[in-house]
Design a protein around this motif. Structure first.
Motif, short mmCIF file in Angstrom:
data_model
loop_
_atom_site.label_atom_id
_atom_site.label_comp_id
_atom_site.label_asym_id
_atom_site.label_seq_id
_atom_site.Cartn_x
_atom_site.Cartn_y
_atom_site.Cartn_z
N LEU A 148 -12.32 -19.96 -5.00
CA LEU A 148 -12.31 -20.36 -6.17
C LEU A 148 -12.43 -19.45 -7.73
N ARG B 242 -2.75 -21.82 -5.50
CA ARG B 242 -3.95 -21.31 -5.17
C ARG B 242 -5.40 -22.37 -4.85
N TRP C 217 -1.30 -19.80 -9.15
CA TRP C 217 -2.61 -20.18 -10.01
C TRP C 217 -3.32 -21.74 -9.50
N HIS D 40 0.91 -19.85 -14.05
CA HIS D 40 0.50 -21.63 -14.07
C HIS D 40 0.55 -22.32 -12.24
N GLN E 186 -8.03 -23.41 -17.86
CA GLN E 186 -8.05 -22.78 -16.69
C GLN E 186 -6.95 -24.04 -15.65
#
Length: 410
Positions: free
Chosen positions: A228, A288, A285, A282, A198
């Protein structure tokens, strides 16, 4: 059929080792799930590709008989298999059981114990305090801090090299911190050396060193989790052995020994290639994560000091190069560090990404993910380089470069 019938070696690191004029190879688990090592011959190292999960015991026995020019008995092969399994270097049922116990024990712990105390630094509080104090007074150290003489620090860049070799360079960052007002929260972003699915991992545990225990900021953590979700907390075990956050806490606890500060420990792991392309998942993410982190800071009102725990270049046979470095290469690599630092100290993440991409990370800048994240979380503050050095790691001349820098609030 069991996993041992088709033995599969886990990912291992192999480092050359000289002893009494002979060359050996040290095998170790870079994840430190297994903390044991094996010293083997170069010839033995050449056999390990056979342990790939596709060759049966009979296949391996036949190949070894061919290579050694004699009958290689099954008992001999079984001894090798048993030894590799005993140190948890094989993907086997016993390893899975061991790993599950390790994960369960760590999950149950409320405090992350100092994993490297007693090896990388003293486990005795008084000895450790004196050792860190001596780093400040070392010829390459920063000297004693003068409280109240500096401004508020927004972020630090500090090494995570072994304290015994790079300790004095750490002090330049921490002197700058000591001379300004303390923040509410230290967000320590360390390199996750073994990868994270992650990209980030946040630990909810308090972190201990021989000098104290830093509580995790639960309010800030819950705010991040609200934005998240739970996925960043699923790789908590990666924090167990990783030294990059622990080493910063040794210096923080030295400064704030009467009241260890609140922290948020974050491991970062991704490459420049992961962020290329406008539609990269990626990249989405990452954006974010940054936005959620900024919202958490607004919601909690915390005055944050970010610490990027990073090293720079890794060069030489220890890190996969076929050549042995010389002083000319060391100086050339350090000049390239300074070129790279221009984009970092100007807080320009795009230029930093472009620089690493232009090199295709040939110098193995292991601090890239933490530094790139830091540059997105700053509010335009510019940095100052405080110290820049390198350490030769082994007899092959393999070396690591690193630095200390500070970003002060306007």
């Amino acid at each position: 059929m069991t996993s041992i019938d088709y033995p599969r070696l886990r990912y291992l690191e192999a480092h050359p080792h000289q002893e009494q004029g002979k060359t050996y190879v040290i095998l170790r688990d870079p994840t430190q799930i297994s903390e044991q090592m094996l010293v083997v011959s170069p010839e033995f190292l050449g056999l390990l590709p056979l342990f790939d999960g596709r060759h049966s015991l009979l296949d391996i026995q036949a190949e070894l008989t061919k290579r050694f020019g004699r009958i290689f008995f099954g008992e001999e092969l079984r001894e090798i298999i048993d030894r590799l399994d005993q140190v948890h270097f094989l993907e086997s049922d016993s390893f899975k059981e061991f790993h599950a116990r390790l994960r369960g024990d760590f999950a149950a712990a409320k405090v992350r114990s100092p994993h490297h105390a007693g090896s990388a630094y003293s486990s005795d509080a008084a000895e450790l305090f004196d050792a860190v104090s001596a780093f400040y007074l070392h010829p390459e150290g920063a000297g004693s801090p003068q409280a109240g003489t500096g401004g508020a620090v927004r972020a630090l860049v500090a090494p995570h090299i072994d304290l015994r070799s790079g300790g004095p360079v750490y002090t330049h960052a921490y002197r700058a911190l000591a001379e300004g007002p303390p923040p509410d929260l230290f967000v320590i972003m360390g390199t996750g050396h073994m990868g994270l699915p992650q990209m980030f991992s946040i630990s909810p545990k308090d972190f201990e060193t021989p000098l104290g225990v830093s509580p995790v900021d639960l309010e800030f953590l819950e705010s991040v989790k609200t934005h998240l979700g739970e996925q960043l907390f699923r790789e908590d075990l990666s924090h167990r052995h990783e030294h990059t956050i622990e080493f910063q806490l040794v210096f923080l606890h030295h400064l704030f020994r009467l009241a260890p500060p609140r922290i948020l420990p974050i491991l970062c792991s991704f490459s420049y290639a992961d962020l290329q392309g406008a539609t990269s998942p990626h990249r989405e993410w990452f954006a974010r994560f940054v936005e959620s982190f900024r919202m958490a800071q607004q919601e909690t009102g915390r005055r944050i000091c970010f610490i990027a725990s990073v090293d720079f270049a890794h060069m030489g046979p220890r890190y996969g190069d076929s050549f042995q470095p010389d002083e000319t290469l060391v100086q050339d690599v350090k000049r390239k560090d300074l070129d790279m630092l221009k984009s970092i100290l100007s807080a320009n993440p795009g230029a930093f990404l472009d620089y690493i991409a232009s090199e295709q990370d040939q110098r193995r800048i292991c601090g890239f993910p933490a530094l790139y994240t830091l540059l997105h979380l700053l509010n335009g503050e510019k940095g100052r380089l405080l110290s820049h050095s390198h350490t030769v790691m082994d007899p092959t001349g393999s070396f690591v470069t690193y630095a200390s820098a500070v970003f002060e609030q306007d």
